[in-house]
Design an enzyme around this catalytic site. Structure first.
Site, PDB file in Angstrom:
ATOM      1  N   LYS A   1       1.813   2.072  -5.439  1.00 59.27           N
ATOM      2  CA  LYS A   1       2.465   1.299  -6.307  1.00 59.27           C
ATOM      3  C   LYS A   1       1.540   1.835  -7.738  1.00 59.27           C
ATOM      4  O   LYS A   1       1.487   2.314  -8.824  1.00 59.27           O
ATOM      5  CB  LYS A   1       2.529  -0.187  -6.041  1.00 59.27           C
ATOM      6  CG  LYS A   1       3.536  -0.414  -5.689  1.00 59.27           C
ATOM      7  CD  LYS A   1       3.250  -1.982  -5.004  1.00 59.27           C
ATOM      8  CE  LYS A   1       2.310  -2.453  -4.088  1.00 59.27           C
ATOM      9  NZ  LYS A   1       1.544  -1.952  -2.692  1.00 59.27           N
TER      10      LYS A   1
ATOM     11  N   ASP B   1       1.105  -1.411   0.032  1.00 56.03           N
ATOM     12  CA  ASP B   1      -0.336  -0.042   0.244  1.00 56.03           C
ATOM     13  C   ASP B   1       0.833   1.269  -0.108  1.00 56.03           C
ATOM     14  O   ASP B   1       0.645   2.040   0.227  1.00 56.03           O
ATOM     15  CB  ASP B   1      -0.998   0.207   0.772  1.00 56.03           C
ATOM     16  CG  ASP B   1      -1.859  -1.742   1.320  1.00 56.03           C
ATOM     17  OD1 ASP B   1      -2.238  -1.282   0.415  1.00 56.03           O
ATOM     18  OD2 ASP B   1      -2.209  -1.426   2.222  1.00 56.03           O
TER      19      ASP B   1
ATOM     20  N   GLY C   1      -4.589  -4.237  -3.555  1.00 53.04           N
ATOM     21  CA  GLY C   1      -5.426  -3.120  -3.676  1.00 53.04           C
ATOM     22  C   GLY C   1      -5.038  -2.202  -4.497  1.00 53.04           C
ATOM     23  O   GLY C   1      -3.882  -1.829  -3.381  1.00 53.04           O
TER      24      GLY C   1
HETATM   25  P1  GDP Z   1      -0.881   0.503  -3.609  1.00 51.91           P
HETATM   26  O1  GDP Z   1      -1.080  -1.053  -3.026  1.00 51.91           O
HETATM   27  O2  GDP Z   1       0.931   0.308  -3.595  1.00 51.91           O
HETATM   28  O3  GDP Z   1      -0.689   0.785  -4.963  1.00 51.91           O
HETATM   29  O4  GDP Z   1      -1.809   2.067  -3.116  1.00 51.91           O
HETATM   30  P2  GDP Z   1      -2.782   1.588  -2.137  1.00 51.91           P
HETATM   31  O5  GDP Z   1      -3.892   2.077  -3.446  1.00 51.91           O
HETATM   32  O6  GDP Z   1      -3.659   0.357  -1.640  1.00 51.91           O
HETATM   33  O7  GDP Z   1      -2.932   2.974  -0.973  1.00 51.91           O
HETATM   34  C1  GDP Z   1      -2.284   4.196  -1.556  1.00 51.91           C
HETATM   35  C2  GDP Z   1      -2.896   5.147  -1.134  1.00 51.91           C
HETATM   36  O8  GDP Z   1      -2.596   6.345  -1.127  1.00 51.91           O
HETATM   37  C3  GDP Z   1      -4.091   5.323  -2.354  1.00 51.91           C
HETATM   38  O9  GDP Z   1      -5.716   5.541  -1.042  1.00 51.91           O
HETATM   39  C4  GDP Z   1      -3.930   6.254  -2.898  1.00 51.91           C
HETATM   40  O10 GDP Z   1      -4.917   7.186  -3.526  1.00 51.91           O
HETATM   41  C5  GDP Z   1      -3.611   7.372  -1.769  1.00 51.91           C
HETATM   42  N1  GDP Z   1      -2.386   7.689  -2.049  1.00 51.91           N
HETATM   43  C6  GDP Z   1      -0.693   7.477  -2.975  1.00 51.91           C
HETATM   44  N2  GDP Z   1      -0.574   8.372  -3.590  1.00 51.91           N
HETATM   45  C7  GDP Z   1      -0.619   9.644  -2.143  1.00 51.91           C
HETATM   46  C8  GDP Z   1      -0.402  11.024  -1.572  1.00 51.91           C
HETATM   47  O11 GDP Z   1       1.039  11.184  -2.986  1.00 51.91           O
HETATM   48  N3  GDP Z   1      -1.153  12.012  -0.674  1.00 51.91           N
HETATM   49  C9  GDP Z   1      -2.254  10.698  -0.847  1.00 51.91           C
HETATM   50  N4  GDP Z   1      -2.899  11.668   0.415  1.00 51.91           N
HETATM   51  N5  GDP Z   1      -3.082  10.366  -1.210  1.00 51.91           N
HETATM   52  C10 GDP Z   1      -2.032   9.224  -2.232  1.00 51.91           C
HETATM   53  P1  IMO Z   2      -1.334  -4.668  -2.289  1.00 53.62           P
HETATM   54  O1  IMO Z   2      -0.427  -4.625  -3.897  1.00 53.62           O
HETATM   55  C1  IMO Z   2      -0.995  -4.139   2.291  1.00 53.62           C
HETATM   56  C2  IMO Z   2      -0.607  -8.726   3.574  1.00 53.62           C
HETATM   57  C3  IMO Z   2      -2.231  -9.492   4.287  1.00 53.62           C
HETATM   58  C4  IMO Z   2      -1.562  -9.874   5.457  1.00 53.62           C
HETATM   59  C5  IMO Z   2      -0.245 -10.819   4.800  1.00 53.62           C
HETATM   60  C6  IMO Z   2      -0.721 -12.217   3.908  1.00 53.62           C
HETATM   61  O2  IMO Z   2      -2.503  -3.623  -2.294  1.00 53.62           O
HETATM   62  O3  IMO Z   2       0.113  -3.368  -1.875  1.00 53.62           O
HETATM   63  P2  IMO Z   2      -1.878 -12.771   1.639  1.00 53.62           P
HETATM   64  O4  IMO Z   2      -3.910 -13.022   1.406  1.00 53.62           O
HETATM   65  O5  IMO Z   2      -1.230 -12.274   0.359  1.00 53.62           O
HETATM   66  O6  IMO Z   2      -1.751 -14.188   2.405  1.00 53.62           O
HETATM   67  O7  IMO Z   2      -1.710 -11.525   3.603  1.00 53.62           O
HETATM   68  O8  IMO Z   2       0.033  -9.710   3.118  1.00 53.62           O
HETATM   69  N1  IMO Z   2      -1.449  -8.384   2.397  1.00 53.62           N
HETATM   70  C7  IMO Z   2      -0.913  -7.225   2.016  1.00 53.62           C
HETATM   71  N2  IMO Z   2      -0.744  -5.824   3.292  1.00 53.62           N
HETATM   72  N3  IMO Z   2      -0.803  -4.445   0.547  1.00 53.62           N
HETATM   73  C8  IMO Z   2      -1.254  -5.310  -0.112  1.00 53.62           C
HETATM   74  O9  IMO Z   2      -1.124  -5.360  -1.270  1.00 53.62           O
HETATM   75  C9  IMO Z   2      -0.950  -7.149   0.793  1.00 53.62           C
HETATM   76  N4  IMO Z   2      -1.274  -8.263   0.162  1.00 53.62           N
HETATM   77  C10 IMO Z   2      -1.193  -9.064   0.727  1.00 53.62           C
HETATM   78  O10 IMO Z   2      -2.429  -8.226   5.054  1.00 53.62           O
HETATM   79  O11 IMO Z   2      -1.062  -9.697   6.566  1.00 53.62           O
HETATM   80 MG    MG Z   3      -2.890  -1.614  -1.597  1.00 51.38          MG
END
Ligand code: GDP
Ligand code: IMO
Ligand code: MG
Length: 428
Positions: free
Chosen positions: A16, A13, A40
């Site tokens: 990416k 999270d 996600g």
């Molecule tokens: P990912 O899994 O690495 O793609 O990240 P996620 O989408 O799960 O979580 C990142 C969250 O941070 C999302 O809600 C994005 O919209 C938000 N986000 C990304 N870059 C920024 C930023 O520079 N500022 C803020 N406020 N939110 C950001």
């Molecule tokens: P993105 O791509 C954050 C975490 C789960 C748990 C562990 C194992 O959005 O960054 P799993 O279901 O993979 O067997 O869970 O890994 N986890 C993540 N945490 N972002 C993710 O994906 C994750 N994918 C798995 O919360 O701790």
């Molecule tokens: Mg994510």
């Protein structure tokens, strides 16, 4: 850029999805190489917020071909749901621009049930998985009894193999006190999914190698994060795949000669969802402040599960380690806007256990649970930085914070973001 890999430097999270969406503008192909719909990835385009689980973030650029690589585990029913959902948001997916590796493994409802049963059995030692069946699907893969996407091309054989696997999984489920899965219903649902997905199933290894030879630019979109890697993460509080840079090569079937950039993505603080060590975790007011209330769509609540994320100060021990494991060429730092308003900011620079100082995380859980964290304190800033476009207009304290991170992990920071939208990005 023949091939660039984008990788989470922390526990997932990191942002990416938004980084991959940005780099995809210059790419011909965007490929996911590990994990499944446990990911996600959020991409904000104007009024629209896309939450992608299986489909690469490059899909929002019409010219980009998207690939689900052989290293992934794919739930075909969830994939179709996601395809329909983004189609309803105006993004059409056709076999010309989307393909699934015939070598990718399939997740079935039995894997999902096994994931639940295993978490339940672990009680308060539970990993806190996303309950998407990821671990059990990779266990079948390495146990050499998985079902691969390519098998969907021969419906009769596919149905037989699937039925047999579900019956076998039911024996395990019964033993573990899990909920049995009806093989007939699953087979019917999966045959229907196979009929729809058939045109997308290809030998993506051959495709990617051909494109790379022709000079196409390939972006490898990582999922999860370095500390969730099955080898390099906080085992056993990890996922079951290899989200790190080595995983991109095996997960796509391409050689290292094509890779010329490995970009690490990190938040400017730490978050983690699920169990496992997190030395800089903050309880109370500071943690709540970093998390946000949930009012904003970017507040720290899971994209896949909605769970509140654990939050804490940035951990340079983790980043230094991630830079080493992945060979980062540069870093992208996200969410700098969230740090506006703190008087001071802390960064972990080392851990201590007794007299021993660690610049890289110790290996065992019991050591990780007992580390004392050495912090440095930097001045914060109070200005709203969300509308700044140029590094020269950033507060001095913001620049100093970014430069300190680069110094601490010996990796240049080439871009930062100051909001979730496409243009809230500043080059360094
Ligand atoms: P990912 O899994 O690495 O793609 O990240 P996620 O989408 O799960 O979580 C990142 C969250 O941070 C999302 O809600 C994005 O919209 C938000 N986000 C990304 N870059 C920024 C930023 O520079 N500022 C803020 N406020 N939110 C950001
Ligand atoms: P993105 O791509 C954050 C975490 C789960 C748990 C562990 C194992 O959005 O960054 P799993 O279901 O993979 O067997 O869970 O890994 N986890 C993540 N945490 N972002 C993710 O994906 C994750 N994918 C798995 O919360 O701790
Ligand atoms: Mg994510």
């Amino acid at each position: 850029m023949p091939a660039t890999i984008v990788i989470g430097a922390q526990w997932g999270d990191e942002g990416k999805g938004r980084v991959a969406d940005w780099l995809a503008a210059e790419a011909d192909v965007v490929a996911r190489y590990a994990g499944g719909d446990n990911a996600g990835h959020t991409v904000v385009v104007g009024e629209k917020i896309f939450k992608l689980h299986l489909i690469p973030s490059g899909v929002l650029h019409e010219h980009v071909v998207c690939v689900l690589g052989n290293g992934m585990v794919v739930n075909p029913v969830n994939l179709l749901r996601e395809m329909d959902q983004i189609a309803s948001m105006g993004v059409e997916i056709t076999p010309e621009r989307f393909m699934i590796s015939s070598r990718a493994h399939l997740i079935t409802p039995a894997h999902v049930a096994l994931d639940s049963a295993s978490e339940k059995a672990l009680g308060n030692q539970a990993i806190g998985t996303t309950l998407r069946g990821i671990g059990p699907a990779y266990m079948d893969k390495t146990g050499r009894k998985g079902i691969r996407a390519g098998q969907m091309l021969n419906i009769e054989e596919f149905a037989d193999a699937l039925y047999a696997r579900i019956e076998e999984a039911n024996v395990t489920l019964a033993r573990q006190g899990g909920v049995n899965v009806d093989p007939k219903t699953v087979t019917t649902d999966y045959i229907e999914a196979a009929e729809r997905l058939r045109p997308y199933i290809k030998d993506t290894t051959v495709y990617l190698n051909e494109r790379l030879k022709q000079g196409a630019r390939v972006l490898c979109e990582g999922a999860q994060g370095t500390l969730l890697d099955i080898d390099h993460g906080d085992y056993p509080f990890v996922t079951s795949s290899s989200p790190t840079s080595g995983g991109a090569l095996t997960g796509l079937g391409i050689g290292p000669r094509y890779i010329d950039r490995v970009m690490g993505v990190t938040k400017c603080f730490s978050t983690r969802v699920g169990g496992g060590p997190m030395p800089t975790e903050l309880q109370g007011e500071l943690g709540n402040r970093l998390r946000g209330t949930g009012e904003n769509h970017w507040d720290e609540f899971g994209t896949t599960t909605g769970r509140p994320r654990r939050c804490g100060w940035l951990d340079a021990v983790v980043l230094r380690y991630a830079a080493a494991v992945n060979g980062f060429t540069d870093l992208f730092l996200t969410k700098l806007d969230v740090l506006s308003g703190f008087d001071e900011l802390k960064i972990a620079v080392a851990y201590h256990i007794g007299a021993k100082r660690y610049e890289f995380p110790p290996v065992t859980l019991s050591e990780l649970e007992h580390v004392e964290v050495e912090y440095i304190t930097l001045p914060g800033w109070h200005e709203d930085i969300t509308k700044i476009k140029d590094v020269g207009n950033l507060p001095e304290a913001t620049c100093a914070y970014v430069q300190k991170i680069a110094e601490l992990c010996d990796t240049p920071v080439t871009a930062i973001s100051v909001g979730p939208e496409r243009d809230q990005l500043i080059f360094f």
